[in-house]
Scaffold this motif. Structure first.
Motif, PDB file in Angstrom:
ATOM      1  N   LEU A 139       4.783  27.940 -42.951  1.00 25.23           N
ATOM      2  CA  LEU A 139       5.149  29.418 -42.457  1.00 25.23           C
ATOM      3  C   LEU A 139       3.765  30.008 -42.009  1.00 25.23           C
ATOM      4  N   ASN A 140       2.568  29.614 -42.510  1.00 22.83           N
ATOM      5  CA  ASN A 140       1.367  30.055 -41.889  1.00 22.83           C
ATOM      6  C   ASN A 140       0.798  29.406 -40.730  1.00 22.83           C
ATOM      7  N   GLY A 141       1.288  28.292 -40.551  1.00 25.84           N
ATOM      8  CA  GLY A 141       0.789  27.726 -39.024  1.00 25.84           C
ATOM      9  C   GLY A 141      -0.334  26.754 -39.400  1.00 25.84           C
ATOM     10  N   ASP A 142      -0.768  26.343 -40.561  1.00 29.07           N
ATOM     11  CA  ASP A 142      -1.832  25.896 -40.836  1.00 29.07           C
ATOM     12  C   ASP A 142      -2.167  24.720 -39.879  1.00 29.07           C
ATOM     13  N   GLU A 143      -3.495  24.579 -39.451  1.00 26.42           N
ATOM     14  CA  GLU A 143      -3.596  23.202 -38.430  1.00 26.42           C
ATOM     15  C   GLU A 143      -3.321  22.031 -39.305  1.00 26.42           C
ATOM     16  N   TYR A 144      -3.770  22.001 -40.594  1.00 30.50           N
ATOM     17  CA  TYR A 144      -4.160  20.692 -41.466  1.00 30.50           C
ATOM     18  C   TYR A 144      -3.416  20.786 -42.685  1.00 30.50           C
ATOM     19  N   SER A 145      -2.548  19.699 -42.919  1.00 28.89           N
ATOM     20  CA  SER A 145      -1.784  19.763 -44.243  1.00 28.89           C
ATOM     21  C   SER A 145      -2.251  18.639 -45.130  1.00 28.89           C
ATOM     22  N   GLY A 146      -1.999  18.593 -46.297  1.00 35.42           N
ATOM     23  CA  GLY A 146      -2.341  17.290 -47.020  1.00 35.42           C
ATOM     24  C   GLY A 146      -1.761  17.261 -48.447  1.00 35.42           C
ATOM     25  N   VAL A 147      -2.284  16.218 -49.166  1.00 37.61           N
ATOM     26  CA  VAL A 147      -2.142  16.025 -50.651  1.00 37.61           C
ATOM     27  C   VAL A 147      -3.157  15.827 -51.275  1.00 37.61           C
ATOM     28  N   THR A 148      -3.031  16.224 -52.478  1.00 31.81           N
ATOM     29  CA  THR A 148      -4.318  16.224 -53.700  1.00 31.81           C
ATOM     30  C   THR A 148      -4.112  15.429 -54.857  1.00 31.81           C
ATOM     31  N   LEU A 172      -9.406  14.863 -57.773  1.00 30.96           N
ATOM     32  CA  LEU A 172     -10.047  13.321 -57.664  1.00 30.96           C
ATOM     33  C   LEU A 172      -9.990  12.965 -56.318  1.00 30.96           C
ATOM     34  N   ALA A 173      -9.095  13.378 -55.213  1.00 28.11           N
ATOM     35  CA  ALA A 173      -9.288  12.839 -54.021  1.00 28.11           C
ATOM     36  C   ALA A 173      -8.296  13.603 -53.039  1.00 28.11           C
ATOM     37  N   PHE A 174      -8.096  13.335 -52.000  1.00 24.83           N
ATOM     38  CA  PHE A 174      -7.190  14.341 -51.129  1.00 24.83           C
ATOM     39  C   PHE A 174      -7.118  13.226 -49.688  1.00 24.83           C
ATOM     40  N   SER A 175      -5.977  13.527 -49.067  1.00 23.94           N
ATOM     41  CA  SER A 175      -5.884  12.993 -47.857  1.00 23.94           C
ATOM     42  C   SER A 175      -5.157  14.118 -47.024  1.00 23.94           C
ATOM     43  N   TYR A 176      -5.122  14.057 -45.626  1.00 27.67           N
ATOM     44  CA  TYR A 176      -4.808  14.990 -44.842  1.00 27.67           C
ATOM     45  C   TYR A 176      -4.123  14.620 -43.361  1.00 27.67           C
ATOM     46  N   ILE A 177      -3.162  15.216 -42.862  1.00 28.23           N
ATOM     47  CA  ILE A 177      -2.842  14.937 -41.234  1.00 28.23           C
ATOM     48  C   ILE A 177      -2.976  16.592 -40.865  1.00 28.23           C
ATOM     49  N   LYS A 178      -2.790  16.326 -39.356  1.00 25.29           N
ATOM     50  CA  LYS A 178      -2.656  17.628 -38.466  1.00 25.29           C
ATOM     51  C   LYS A 178      -1.065  18.009 -38.693  1.00 25.29           C
ATOM     52  N   THR A 179      -0.826  19.194 -38.802  1.00 23.85           N
ATOM     53  CA  THR A 179       0.284  19.716 -39.229  1.00 23.85           C
ATOM     54  C   THR A 179       1.595  19.443 -37.806  1.00 23.85           C
ATOM     55  N   LYS A 180       0.752  19.352 -36.671  1.00 27.51           N
ATOM     56  CA  LYS A 180       1.640  19.392 -35.391  1.00 27.51           C
ATOM     57  C   LYS A 180       2.051  18.005 -35.347  1.00 27.51           C
ATOM     58  N   GLU A 181       1.772  17.031 -36.397  1.00 25.33           N
ATOM     59  CA  GLU A 181       2.272  15.585 -36.566  1.00 25.33           C
ATOM     60  C   GLU A 181       3.677  15.555 -37.068  1.00 25.33           C
ATOM     61  N   ALA A 182       3.805  16.447 -37.706  1.00 22.03           N
ATOM     62  CA  ALA A 182       5.473  16.806 -38.640  1.00 22.03           C
ATOM     63  C   ALA A 182       5.337  18.324 -38.736  1.00 22.03           C
ATOM     64  N   PRO A 183       6.081  18.791 -37.622  1.00 18.36           N
ATOM     65  CA  PRO A 183       6.142  20.193 -37.626  1.00 18.36           C
ATOM     66  C   PRO A 183       7.250  20.692 -38.367  1.00 18.36           C
ATOM     67  N   THR A 184       8.256  19.985 -38.998  1.00 12.31           N
ATOM     68  CA  THR A 184       9.202  20.741 -39.506  1.00 12.31           C
ATOM     69  C   THR A 184       9.381  20.338 -41.070  1.00 12.31           C
ATOM     70  N   LEU A 185       9.929  20.829 -42.162  1.00 13.57           N
ATOM     71  CA  LEU A 185       9.875  20.564 -43.541  1.00 13.57           C
ATOM     72  C   LEU A 185      10.392  19.125 -43.510  1.00 13.57           C
ATOM     73  N   ASP A 186      11.148  18.523 -43.086  1.00 18.03           N
ATOM     74  CA  ASP A 186      11.782  17.280 -43.567  1.00 18.03           C
ATOM     75  C   ASP A 186      10.771  16.060 -43.228  1.00 18.03           C
ATOM     76  N   LEU A 187      10.060  16.413 -41.684  1.00 15.95           N
ATOM     77  CA  LEU A 187       8.962  15.471 -41.367  1.00 15.95           C
ATOM     78  C   LEU A 187       7.579  15.522 -42.147  1.00 15.95           C
TER      79      LEU A 187
END
Length: 304
Positions: free
Chosen positions: A125-134, A148-163
């Protein structure tokens, strides 16, 4: 061998559990998940994805309505876990559970951003450039524990909720065994509360859209892909959407062009392409078929 009690419910959590089961150094001795729920129009009682996998692997499964049940605490303690791993479980862990063993949560955001129930949707919804898991060491707060750790991707690699859910579940699945095996060598990092943000549980009404802003409509389509989807006040559901332009001004809801199966609709700001429309209580159809049936032409409004 690292002994793990696992708590999780949806597909995101299933992918993480699969990776733990495959690990030669980790044993999942018990799985907790939400009770079976009625699904679909026929309300068929359906087990959570995590339960299905656990049963296939011969792992004991508990489906408590509440973790405050003393019997649940006793069953977890009886397994003598080294860790309790949590991923989209659906219940808050009470202190008596947190005290059994280190509890590690795989939260689908880069904390402290988007604490709460809908981090993936909020990032879209916010159009963030990056998303990830912590990977977070849980405490009694809502997603407030040390990182403890995190990993991230560019949001444009998976632009919809399912992806995005699929991508983040794979990130979390790879991250979890590493954190468990290196736990004693990790220096937990306290979250900066001043940077924290929260997100709420998504409701069906969140999918309501209008044609005031094409970019906002498109972001909702991406964030609510699958459920609740997006729909107009009239009940028309819209899908297969592309953002055409963001800045030009049009009459809200005006049909700008009719393509082979899709249509271009103007917004007060910007325009979108719509491929599929579903009228209330009817089957999906191509957007072109819908407006032809309604005798709507270029220059008319889809809101008529």
């Amino acid at each position: 061998m690292i002994n793990v009690v696992y708590m999780g419910t949806p597909h995101y959590a299933k992918v993480i559990l699969e990776e733990l089961i495959k690990s030669k150094d980790i044993e999942v001795s018990l799985v907790l998940t939400q009770p079976d729920r009625p699904v679909g129009r026929k309300k068929v009682l359906t087990p959570p994805p995590v339960k299905e996998l656990a049963l296939q692997e011969g792992i004991e499964v508990l489906q408590p309505n509440s973790l405050k049940d003393e019997g649940i605490k006793n069953k977890i303690e009886a397994k003598k876990p080294d860790f309790i791993v949590v991923a989209a479980f659906g219940q808050i862990l009470p202190k008596e559970i947190l005290d059994i063993a280190p509890c590690i949560n795989l939260h689908a955001s880069i904390l402290p951003k988007y604490r709460g129930a809908s981090p993936i949707q909020q990032a879209l919804l916010n159009g963030d450039e990056y998303s990830g898991v912590t990977a977070m060491l849980m405490d009694e707060g809502l997603d407030t524990g040390d990182i403890l750790a995190f990993s991230y991707i560019k949001t444009k690699e998976a632009p919809t909720l399912d992806l995005m859910t699929q991508k983040l579940s794979l990130l979390a699945a790879k991250l979890t065994p590493k954190v468990l095996k290196e736990f004693n060598n990790i220096n937990p990092l306290p979250q900066l509360n001043s940077l924290a943000s929260k997100c709420k549980k998504i409701t069906k009404q969140d999918g309501l859209v209008d044609f005031s802003d094409a970019t906002a409509l498109y972001k909702k389509y991406c964030a609510f892909f699958g459920w609740p989807g997006i729909f107009l006040e009239s009940g028309l559901k819209l899908s297969d959407i592309e953002l055409i332009d963001e800045d030009k001004n049009y009459n809200s809801g005006e049909i700008l062009d009719i393509l082979d199966n899709s249509i271009i609709i103007g917004c007060s700001r910007g325009s979108i392409k719509v491929g599929t429309i579903q009228p209330p209580s009817k089957a999906k159809m191509s957007a072109k078929a819908y407006i032809v049936g309604k005798r709507i032409k270029v220059g008319d409004s889809i809101l008529w």
